[in-house]
Design an enzyme around this catalytic site. Sequence first.
Site, PDB file in Angstrom:
ATOM      1  N   PRO A  52       0.898  -1.317   0.005  1.00 31.22           N
ATOM      2  CA  PRO A  52       0.057  -0.009   0.094  1.00 31.22           C
ATOM      3  C   PRO A  52       1.069   1.265   0.018  1.00 31.22           C
ATOM      4  O   PRO A  52       0.355   2.366  -0.383  1.00 31.22           O
ATOM      5  CB  PRO A  52      -0.809   0.005   1.410  1.00 31.22           C
ATOM      6  N   GLU A  78       1.869  -7.855   8.593  1.00 25.68           N
ATOM      7  CA  GLU A  78       2.077  -6.462   8.795  1.00 25.68           C
ATOM      8  C   GLU A  78       2.903  -6.149   7.627  1.00 25.68           C
ATOM      9  O   GLU A  78       3.436  -4.899   7.365  1.00 25.68           O
ATOM     10  CB  GLU A  78       2.426  -5.877   9.967  1.00 25.68           C
ATOM     11  N   ARG A  86      -1.936  -8.764 -20.753  1.00 26.70           N
ATOM     12  CA  ARG A  86      -2.771  -8.406 -21.949  1.00 26.70           C
ATOM     13  C   ARG A  86      -1.984  -7.370 -22.851  1.00 26.70           C
ATOM     14  O   ARG A  86      -2.472  -6.894 -23.874  1.00 26.70           O
ATOM     15  CB  ARG A  86      -3.953  -7.888 -21.537  1.00 26.70           C
ATOM     16  N   ASP A  88      -8.301   1.161 -25.073  1.00 28.65           N
ATOM     17  CA  ASP A  88      -8.985   1.061 -23.735  1.00 28.65           C
ATOM     18  C   ASP A  88      -8.687   2.328 -22.831  1.00 28.65           C
ATOM     19  O   ASP A  88      -7.804   3.338 -23.119  1.00 28.65           O
ATOM     20  CB  ASP A  88      -7.985  -0.062 -22.756  1.00 28.65           C
TER      21      ASP A  88
HETATM   22  N1  SAM Z   1       0.799  -2.929   7.531  1.00 27.21           N
HETATM   23  C1  SAM Z   1       0.844  -2.635   6.229  1.00 27.21           C
HETATM   24  C2  SAM Z   1       0.396  -1.189   5.656  1.00 27.21           C
HETATM   25  O1  SAM Z   1      -0.495  -0.393   6.538  1.00 27.21           O
HETATM   26  O2  SAM Z   1       0.955  -0.568   4.823  1.00 27.21           O
HETATM   27  C3  SAM Z   1      -0.327  -3.534   5.386  1.00 27.21           C
HETATM   28  C4  SAM Z   1      -0.032  -4.880   5.301  1.00 27.21           C
HETATM   29  S1  SAM Z   1      -1.183  -5.829   4.450  1.00 27.21           S
HETATM   30  C5  SAM Z   1      -2.456  -6.490   5.552  1.00 27.21           C
HETATM   31  C6  SAM Z   1      -0.127  -7.021   3.700  1.00 27.21           C
HETATM   32  C7  SAM Z   1       0.375  -7.281   2.501  1.00 27.21           C
HETATM   33  O3  SAM Z   1      -0.871  -7.064   1.634  1.00 27.21           O
HETATM   34  C8  SAM Z   1       1.365  -5.956   2.083  1.00 27.21           C
HETATM   35  O4  SAM Z   1       2.620  -6.335   2.410  1.00 27.21           O
HETATM   36  C9  SAM Z   1       1.225  -5.925   0.389  1.00 27.21           C
HETATM   37  O5  SAM Z   1       1.859  -7.159  -0.108  1.00 27.21           O
HETATM   38  C10 SAM Z   1      -0.441  -6.236   0.224  1.00 27.21           C
HETATM   39  N2  SAM Z   1      -1.277  -5.352   0.219  1.00 27.21           N
HETATM   40  C11 SAM Z   1      -2.265  -4.670   0.939  1.00 27.21           C
HETATM   41  N3  SAM Z   1      -2.906  -3.542   0.485  1.00 27.21           N
HETATM   42  C12 SAM Z   1      -2.366  -3.415  -0.843  1.00 27.21           C
HETATM   43  C13 SAM Z   1      -2.430  -2.369  -1.769  1.00 27.21           C
HETATM   44  N4  SAM Z   1      -3.181  -1.578  -1.708  1.00 27.21           N
HETATM   45  N5  SAM Z   1      -1.645  -2.514  -2.931  1.00 27.21           N
HETATM   46  C14 SAM Z   1      -0.687  -3.592  -3.074  1.00 27.21           C
HETATM   47  N6  SAM Z   1      -0.542  -4.345  -2.335  1.00 27.21           N
HETATM   48  C15 SAM Z   1      -1.181  -4.385  -0.912  1.00 27.21           C
END
Ligand code: SAM
Length: 291
Positions: free
Chosen positions: A126, A153, A191, A206
Site C-alpha cells: 500500500p 503487517e 494483456r 482502452d
Molecule cells: N501494514 C501494512 C500497511 O499498513 O501498509 C499493510 C500490510 S497488508 C495487511 C499485507 C500485504 O498485502 C502487504 O505486504 C502487501 O503485499 C499487500 N497489500 C495490501 N494492500 C495493498 C495495496 N493497496 N496495494 C498493493 N499491495 C497491497
Amino acid sequence: MRIDIITIFPDYFAALDLSLVGKARTRGLLDVAVHDLRGYTDDPHRSVDDAAYGGGPGMVMSPQPWGRALESVAGGAGDAGITAGRGDTAGRGDTAGRGAGAPSAGRAGGAHPDAGRRPRIVFPTPSGVPFTQRLSRELAEQAWLVFCCGRYEGIDRRVLDAWADDEVSLGDYVLAGGEVATLAIVEAVTRLVPGVLGNEESAGDDSFSTGLLEGPVYTRPASFDGRAVPDVLLSGDHAAVHRWRRVQSLLTTAARRPDLLARATLSRDDVAVLEAAGVGVPAEIARRMAQ
Ligand code: SAM
C-alpha cells in the site's frame, strides 16, 4: 515473458490457468512459475513470520526465507531456483516442502536460459507508487518479472531495500495480502504483451491508453428493456462512429475523472466539444491551445 511469483498461498494463482493468461501460457507467450515461500524455511513449522521489533500487534514476514527465495528464484544462480514443474498450475509443482538450496527438478539440460540475467522485482504494497496503465506498459516491456506477495503487517524492510525494483500500490486501501494485487498487475501487464490479446488494437482504445476513459459500449439487441442503442452506432458511418466515440470518451472523462483531462492531449475539436458541453477546460489545456 517469464513471470515468477513468491507467495505463501500458491493456490491463489490457479486463476492464471484461465482466460487470456492461461491461453498465452499454453501458446508459450508466457512462462509463469509460482514458488511457495514456505519451501525456503528451515524450521519444522516452516515459519515465515515473527513478532515486530518495537512491539505492537501483528506479525512481520521474516527476512531469511525471503532472502533465500529471492536468491534462488532471481539471484542469477542459473537454474538453481527454477522450481519443479515450472509453468505448472499454481499450487502444483511449486517448491512446497523443498528446503532452501535443494536441487532443482526444473528444466532439464544445462543452464537455464535466464542464467546471468536479472529480473525486475516488484513488491505490491500500500505504500508503493500507484499502479497505472503507464507502469503496466513499462512492465510489459520486461523479459522477466518477479512478484513478492506480502502478508501480515508486511515484509521486513531489509528485504525490500535489498531486492525491490518497484514498490507498487493497487490503491488507497489495504488488502490482506499481495496475491490479489499481483494477480491484478499480472493481468494488466500480460494483456499488453504482443500476441496475448486476440485483437492487437483493442488495448490501444482502452481507458487510460489514450489518456482518457473509454465511453460506453453496446452490443445486440438494438433495444433492451426499452433502452435503445444510439442511432449513430447503427448508421454504418465509420467516421461518425469514430467522432461519437471520441465525444463520449471526453464527456465520460470530464464527468468522472476531470483530473485526467488536465494531462490528456486534446485537439481543438476536443476542446470545442468540452466547451459546448459546458465543461470547464483545464487551465493548462487552454494555455497550450492559446500558444
Ligand atoms: N501494514 C501494512 C500497511 O499498513 O501498509 C499493510 C500490510 S497488508 C495487511 C499485507 C500485504 O498485502 C502487504 O505486504 C502487501 O503485499 C499487500 N497489500 C495490501 N494492500 C495493498 C495495496 N493497496 N496495494 C498493493 N499491495 C497491497
